[in-house]
Design a protein around this motif. Structure first.
Motif, short mmCIF file in Angstrom:
data_model
loop_
_atom_site.label_atom_id
_atom_site.label_comp_id
_atom_site.label_asym_id
_atom_site.label_seq_id
_atom_site.Cartn_x
_atom_site.Cartn_y
_atom_site.Cartn_z
N ALA A 179 4.19 -16.76 3.79
CA ALA A 179 4.86 -15.53 3.37
C ALA A 179 3.77 -14.53 3.03
N VAL A 180 3.94 -13.29 3.47
CA VAL A 180 2.95 -12.25 3.20
C VAL A 180 3.69 -11.00 2.70
N LYS A 181 3.26 -10.50 1.56
CA LYS A 181 3.81 -9.27 1.00
C LYS A 181 2.77 -8.18 1.17
N MET A 182 3.18 -7.06 1.76
CA MET A 182 2.25 -5.95 1.99
C MET A 182 2.78 -4.70 1.30
N ASP A 183 1.98 -4.14 0.38
CA ASP A 183 2.31 -2.87 -0.26
C ASP A 183 1.43 -1.79 0.34
N VAL A 184 2.06 -0.70 0.78
CA VAL A 184 1.33 0.37 1.45
C VAL A 184 1.16 1.56 0.50
N ALA A 185 -0.05 2.11 0.45
CA ALA A 185 -0.30 3.34 -0.32
C ALA A 185 -1.14 4.28 0.53
N LEU A 186 -0.46 5.19 1.25
CA LEU A 186 -1.18 6.14 2.09
C LEU A 186 -1.76 7.24 1.22
N GLY A 201 13.53 0.13 -1.99
CA GLY A 201 12.97 1.11 -2.91
C GLY A 201 11.46 1.09 -2.98
N GLN A 202 10.82 0.28 -2.12
CA GLN A 202 9.36 0.16 -2.12
C GLN A 202 8.79 0.51 -0.75
N TYR A 203 7.56 1.01 -0.72
CA TYR A 203 6.85 1.15 0.56
C TYR A 203 6.11 -0.18 0.76
N SER A 204 6.87 -1.21 1.01
CA SER A 204 6.37 -2.59 1.03
C SER A 204 7.20 -3.39 2.02
N ASN A 205 6.60 -4.45 2.55
CA ASN A 205 7.41 -5.39 3.34
C ASN A 205 7.11 -6.81 2.91
#
Lengths: 94, 94, 94, 94, 94, 94, 94, 94, 94, 94
Positions: free
Chosen positions: A4-11, A48-52
């Protein structure tokens, strides 16, 4: 082997608009190629998150690292990796 | 509607052996019924942990709560719920 | 495939002295068998802690989980698993 | 004397490309010299992270600090140091 | 070689009064022997806490672990170890 | 009255080189004056960190705040203050 | 010299009812004596918590530790101490 | 005056069954009386948790504390209180 | 109605010197007006921090929010609000 | 289906004043449209914070994500989503 991989993006706000559009397009294509190839099994948006949250099926740790390191958005991501194994209650366990 | 659910189990040491065996058997049966019914989509063991990561596909929040609240191991679990949505890069998004 | 594993041990005070001695002896034998077999590559004590940092070399996630789940001290441990890959600066990388 | 050291790297986006390339090259050479000299015993990439887990074998705290403080990437790193000792279950303990 | 060590004590309420008194007396004697021997350089109470902050001067990691592991209160303590080096602003640095 | 103080330094990358050199020189002189005056009792580098652990001996809280607030590096520091008292096991306690 | 002190109370369920009543009564008397003596300046309940926020005015760290260590509820408390100084905007600063 | 309050419940396993049933019944009656009286405006179950999120409308802090302190489950709860004010985007703000 | 409020200030380095001086002056005047008016009961500097701990006495939540929102330094602050009630051990409780 | 959503806003200091004003106006209009439409049930300011606590009533996870993702302030927000269910003590539960 599953992870399982959780990725949070912050451009960054000052990212050039063209670079941004191009990077996002490459990220999508990159992800979809791996989905079609069977290694990127699932990808869900976290509400609600910029995440997958994603599930990967790869040969080994080396391959998982290679995939994640080469994500076009890698430098803008915070990534969390969880190795998975078969659960004894899984009906697919036979 | 999809949810990721992480369940950490902590069985008390002084739990009666029969109660323990019975609870674990009921937990497994409960999970497998819901897997067969299509609501408990996936269940994975987290490597090295007495924990699972699961994906649920349920009608609504009420139904998810009902399922989790009635887990035979509920009183021994710490549970984390993450609502999921379709990701725009998902090849199943059409 | 390599993993770093951190294990923190917390033995309950009321553990029967014989059970305690037996469990610790079995833990040691179990660890040493796996060290001799090449899967438990390294084990270090963390200074001032009832904890160890270990390196495992295993075939896959399933095998690592099997090893950890069957540790005689498993029920008294908090375990943290970190998947490792070859580092590009490693002189062994060729 | 052994230490586990975890290094997380965060390169600023606006780092000049030449400075960046040069710094990374110097970091690699610096690490490999110390590996060849026997003080930087192991270096692993943490999967999905711009991080490494390393084992150092040094004369004392002063020497470890000198090595870390002079890492070409030091100013871009978050570093965590864990002093290690021999584990009583280590088969090398004799 | 210097280390800062923080020790938080949590004595169980059901500890036998004699065992408690004896353990505390042995802890004090143990600490004072090491203070007189020069290895336990300083010990301060943290205000309002059942905790101490100590400075140790020891030959190596192995010795520090041996000292801490054998504290009569070890099983009731949470311990945090910080390796120290000489500071360039220290007037004793010459 | 004794206090333990931990100072973590984070110099901004864009700090002018002369300002930086001057600030560091003033910081060192400031610290050494207070060391010679007996208020800044000890200063140690924390291994692998741009941080120090210090012991202060001051008249009261007001004086400690005055000293810390006027550190040339104050605006680049994260500071943690721990009030200390004599420990009953301290051999200096008489 | 002023300190803010936060005290969280956690009474064990199996505390004997008489011991409990007696300890609470002694705690109240102890606090009120110190309030009347001017050292325990203020005590407030934190809404919805079994906790208080207090302000102490004491001669030094030693005295504050003596007061806190001898609280009848000390063994059931988690305590947080914050040294205070005069604020430059305080109208009492003159 | 509005407050959001989050209550997490942890019933001890060894709570007598009758005491447990009686306490839960009193908690429910207590909550419903306050709901009917208009002070306990809303109560929701947090999905998968033995927790609720509630909104209170009370005269002041004293009254909120009185309500929470007298909850039949108070000693088994961890409570978090958040003071609320009218939001400028609220359509009820006029 | 009483509240404890903790304010941590982080002024950006690139804040114009005049704007900075003016903002600090307005902050001081704003605070002192409210102190004289009786709503800002106490303000203390936290030793070694660019932070204050304050006690407010206000009519209600709305008023407290209005005061805090209009602090000249508000945009540079991290604020923590704790509602207080009278403590049963307070000698002022009568 | 109900969700509690906490939104923390952090506007960058260098945001153009017109863009800022326009974004805030669009945020307010967006929120009020959804309030009038019945999906954004409640919105409260958290005292002393640039944050709100809101209750949403939406058809499903997909709709909630769509609403939050399109908030004009989305890129400046940290968002926390909590799925809610009916509480058995709710007097509206019948």
């Amino acid at each position: 082997m599953l992870f399982a991989v959780k990725m949070d993006v912050a451009l960054p706000r000052d990212l050039d608009a063209d670079v941004r559009a191009d990077t996002l397009a490459r990220e999508k294509a990159y992800s979809q190629d791996l989905q079609r190839g069977g290694e990127w099994v699932s990808i869900w948006r976290m509400v609600g998150q910029y995440s997958n949250l994603s599930i990967f099926h790869v040969a080994d740790n080396e391959r998982l690292h290679e995939i994640l390191w080469n994500l076009p958005l890698f430098e803008f991501m915070t990534i969390e990796v969880t190795p998975l194994a078969q659960h004894p209650s899984d009906i697919a366990a036979g």
